[in-house]
Enzyme design. Structure first.
Site, PDB file in Angstrom:
ATOM      1  N   HIS A  78       0.851  -1.204   0.000  1.00 29.05           N
ATOM      2  CA  HIS A  78       0.000   0.000   0.000  1.00 29.05           C
ATOM      3  C   HIS A  78       0.876   1.240   0.000  1.00 29.05           C
ATOM      4  O   HIS A  78       2.099   1.143   0.123  1.00 29.05           O
ATOM      5  CB  HIS A  78      -0.998  -0.024   1.160  1.00 29.05           C
ATOM      6  CG  HIS A  78      -0.396   0.119   2.532  1.00 29.05           C
ATOM      7  ND1 HIS A  78       0.424  -0.830   3.083  1.00 29.05           N
ATOM      8  CD2 HIS A  78      -0.507   1.110   3.456  1.00 29.05           C
ATOM      9  CE1 HIS A  78       0.782  -0.436   4.302  1.00 29.05           C
ATOM     10  NE2 HIS A  78       0.250   0.741   4.544  1.00 29.05           N
ATOM     11  N   ASP A  99       5.799   4.820   5.141  1.00 28.59           N
ATOM     12  CA  ASP A  99       6.645   3.879   5.900  1.00 28.59           C
ATOM     13  C   ASP A  99       6.738   2.508   5.198  1.00 28.59           C
ATOM     14  O   ASP A  99       7.408   1.601   5.685  1.00 28.59           O
ATOM     15  CB  ASP A  99       6.173   3.736   7.354  1.00 28.59           C
ATOM     16  CG  ASP A  99       4.791   3.134   7.497  1.00 28.59           C
ATOM     17  OD1 ASP A  99       3.865   3.557   6.770  1.00 28.59           O
ATOM     18  OD2 ASP A  99       4.629   2.221   8.328  1.00 28.59           O
ATOM     19  N   HIS A 100       6.087   2.393   4.032  1.00 29.32           N
ATOM     20  CA  HIS A 100       6.159   1.146   3.248  1.00 29.32           C
ATOM     21  C   HIS A 100       6.793   1.349   1.868  1.00 29.32           C
ATOM     22  O   HIS A 100       7.284   0.397   1.274  1.00 29.32           O
ATOM     23  CB  HIS A 100       4.756   0.533   3.092  1.00 29.32           C
ATOM     24  CG  HIS A 100       4.158   0.158   4.417  1.00 29.32           C
ATOM     25  ND1 HIS A 100       3.986  -1.137   4.827  1.00 29.32           N
ATOM     26  CD2 HIS A 100       3.740   0.937   5.453  1.00 29.32           C
ATOM     27  CE1 HIS A 100       3.478  -1.155   6.060  1.00 29.32           C
ATOM     28  NE2 HIS A 100       3.317   0.097   6.455  1.00 29.32           N
ATOM     29  N   HIS A 114      -7.456  -0.646   5.542  1.00 26.35           N
ATOM     30  CA  HIS A 114      -6.411   0.262   6.053  1.00 26.35           C
ATOM     31  C   HIS A 114      -6.210   1.380   5.030  1.00 26.35           C
ATOM     32  O   HIS A 114      -6.246   2.560   5.358  1.00 26.35           O
ATOM     33  CB  HIS A 114      -5.138  -0.539   6.285  1.00 26.35           C
ATOM     34  CG  HIS A 114      -3.972   0.280   6.749  1.00 26.35           C
ATOM     35  ND1 HIS A 114      -3.912   0.860   7.990  1.00 26.35           N
ATOM     36  CD2 HIS A 114      -2.802   0.597   6.127  1.00 26.35           C
ATOM     37  CE1 HIS A 114      -2.754   1.510   8.106  1.00 26.35           C
ATOM     38  NE2 HIS A 114      -2.059   1.368   6.993  1.00 26.35           N
ATOM     39  N   ASP A 130      -0.269  -3.749   6.334  1.00 27.00           N
ATOM     40  CA  ASP A 130      -0.907  -3.224   7.550  1.00 27.00           C
ATOM     41  C   ASP A 130      -2.364  -3.665   7.647  1.00 27.00           C
ATOM     42  O   ASP A 130      -3.213  -2.931   8.164  1.00 27.00           O
ATOM     43  CB  ASP A 130      -0.843  -1.690   7.574  1.00 27.00           C
ATOM     44  CG  ASP A 130       0.563  -1.173   7.846  1.00 27.00           C
ATOM     45  OD1 ASP A 130       1.444  -1.982   8.161  1.00 27.00           O
ATOM     46  OD2 ASP A 130       0.758   0.053   7.740  1.00 27.00           O
ATOM     47  N   HIS A 165       1.445   3.929   1.882  1.00 29.77           N
ATOM     48  CA  HIS A 165       1.968   4.717   2.999  1.00 29.77           C
ATOM     49  C   HIS A 165       3.501   4.822   2.955  1.00 29.77           C
ATOM     50  O   HIS A 165       4.188   3.872   2.583  1.00 29.77           O
ATOM     51  CB  HIS A 165       1.524   4.128   4.341  1.00 29.77           C
ATOM     52  CG  HIS A 165       0.089   4.422   4.651  1.00 29.77           C
ATOM     53  ND1 HIS A 165      -0.646   3.706   5.563  1.00 29.77           N
ATOM     54  CD2 HIS A 165      -0.761   5.365   4.151  1.00 29.77           C
ATOM     55  CE1 HIS A 165      -1.882   4.199   5.619  1.00 29.77           C
ATOM     56  NE2 HIS A 165      -1.969   5.198   4.763  1.00 29.77           N
ATOM     57  N   HIS A 193       4.531  -4.562  10.948  1.00 31.63           N
ATOM     58  CA  HIS A 193       4.890  -3.832  12.174  1.00 31.63           C
ATOM     59  C   HIS A 193       4.985  -4.787  13.356  1.00 31.63           C
ATOM     60  O   HIS A 193       4.273  -5.792  13.410  1.00 31.63           O
ATOM     61  CB  HIS A 193       3.835  -2.769  12.525  1.00 31.63           C
ATOM     62  CG  HIS A 193       3.821  -1.587  11.607  1.00 31.63           C
ATOM     63  ND1 HIS A 193       4.591  -0.465  11.815  1.00 31.63           N
ATOM     64  CD2 HIS A 193       3.120  -1.354  10.478  1.00 31.63           C
ATOM     65  CE1 HIS A 193       4.361   0.426  10.851  1.00 31.63           C
ATOM     66  NE2 HIS A 193       3.466  -0.094  10.009  1.00 31.63           N
TER      67      HIS A 193
HETATM   68 FE    FE Z   1       2.645   0.941   8.250  1.00 26.89          FE
HETATM   69 ZN    ZN Z   2       0.047   1.759   6.549  1.00 28.20          ZN
END
Ligand code: FE
Ligand code: ZN
Length: 267
Positions: free
Chosen positions: A55, A59-60, A117, A140, A57, A178
């Site tokens: 996805h 942080d990915h 998410h 996530d 985001h 995570h």
């Molecule tokens: Fe994340």
């Molecule tokens: Zn995420």
């Protein structure tokens, strides 16, 4: 066939960037930053051969450009990601039912749409590694003892997505993005204090974290036993939600919705 190794590389505060390698080449799943991936690849002498994204985001996906830049002139890397999200550098856009075949390491995935998410979130399911074990990379969506926050989707969408993950074989290794397990277990125990499997998992997971060891991967069968977000049909959980939140809980969607909202404010 060579055995495959599945390694969670820690990034940021609590992210894992999963690497899958045959000992020579490696794919990276959700590289939110490049430096830890590079360092790990260098340490093992592995070469990056593909990137898989679940996805959009940061942080990915935040490390993708940097990883591609480091390849040198003319080198190209396939970058797989969701068809329904706007992400830079994708070379292939995937949706439910698509198949991904990677030559080295030899990997085959089928793609699941798992919105909730984010609206275009996908998961990668590998039906069998060389030892016969199934694996899923779910970003996530599903966490050990928890699930992702609903940033772009509805509770009904997320419940559907978790149902499709829960329908995978029980021995499927679940590679979450995570390390949220201990705080998720605290919430899970509030939902279901008498779940003996959950109590045992709390003790085991705490011991792992005290030694700095990842609690992942988990398995689908284990999550079915301990994860309240896969257990919204359990009478004891519905009774707790009703008593704690003073709300009627007519069905599992209501239970799931209340649980997700409660988790958002749970400390
Ligand atoms: Fe994340
Ligand atoms: Zn995420």
């Amino acid at each position: 066939m060579n055995a495959l190794e599945y390694v969670p590389v820690p990034a940021f505060e609590d992210n894992y960037i999963w690497l899958v390698s045959d000992g020579h080449d490696a794919v990276a799943v959700d590289p939110g930053e490049a430096a830890p991936v590079r360092a790990y690849l260098a340490k093992r002498g592995w070469r990056l051969s593909a990137i898989l994204l679940t996805h959009h985001h940061q942080d990915h996906v935040g490390g993708v450009a940097d990883l591609l830049n480091g390849l040198g002139e003319g080198a190209k890397l396939p970058v797989y990601g969701p068809a329904g999200e706007s992400i830079a550098h994708l070379t292939r856009r995937l949706k439910q039912g698509d198949r991904v075949t990677i030559a080295s390491p030899a990997l085959e995935f089928s793609v699941l749409d798992v919105p909730g998410h984010t609206s275009g979130h996908i998961a990668y399911f590998q039906a069998a590694d060389p030892a016969g074990t199934p694996h899923v990379f779910c970003g996530d969506t599903l966490f050990a003892c928890g699930c992702g926050r609903l940033f772009e989707g509805t509770p009904a969408q997320m419940l559907d997505s978790l149902d499709s993950l829960s329908a995978l074989p029980g021995d499927t290794h679940v590679h979450c993005a995570h390390e949220y397990t201990l705080s998720n277990i605290r919430f899970a125990l509030a939902c279901e204090p008498d779940n003996a499997a959950l109590q045992a998992w709390r003790d085991k997971a705490s011991a792992l974290r005290e030694r700095g060891v990842p609690t992942l991967p988990t398995t689908i069968a284990h999550e079915q036993a301990v994860n309240p977000f896969l257990r919204s049909d359990v009478a004891a959980i519905q009774a707790t939600l009703s008593a704690q939140l003073h709300e009627a809980v007519p069905d599992r969607l209501a239970a799931f919705t209340l649980m997700r909202e409660w988790k958002n404010r749970f400390r």
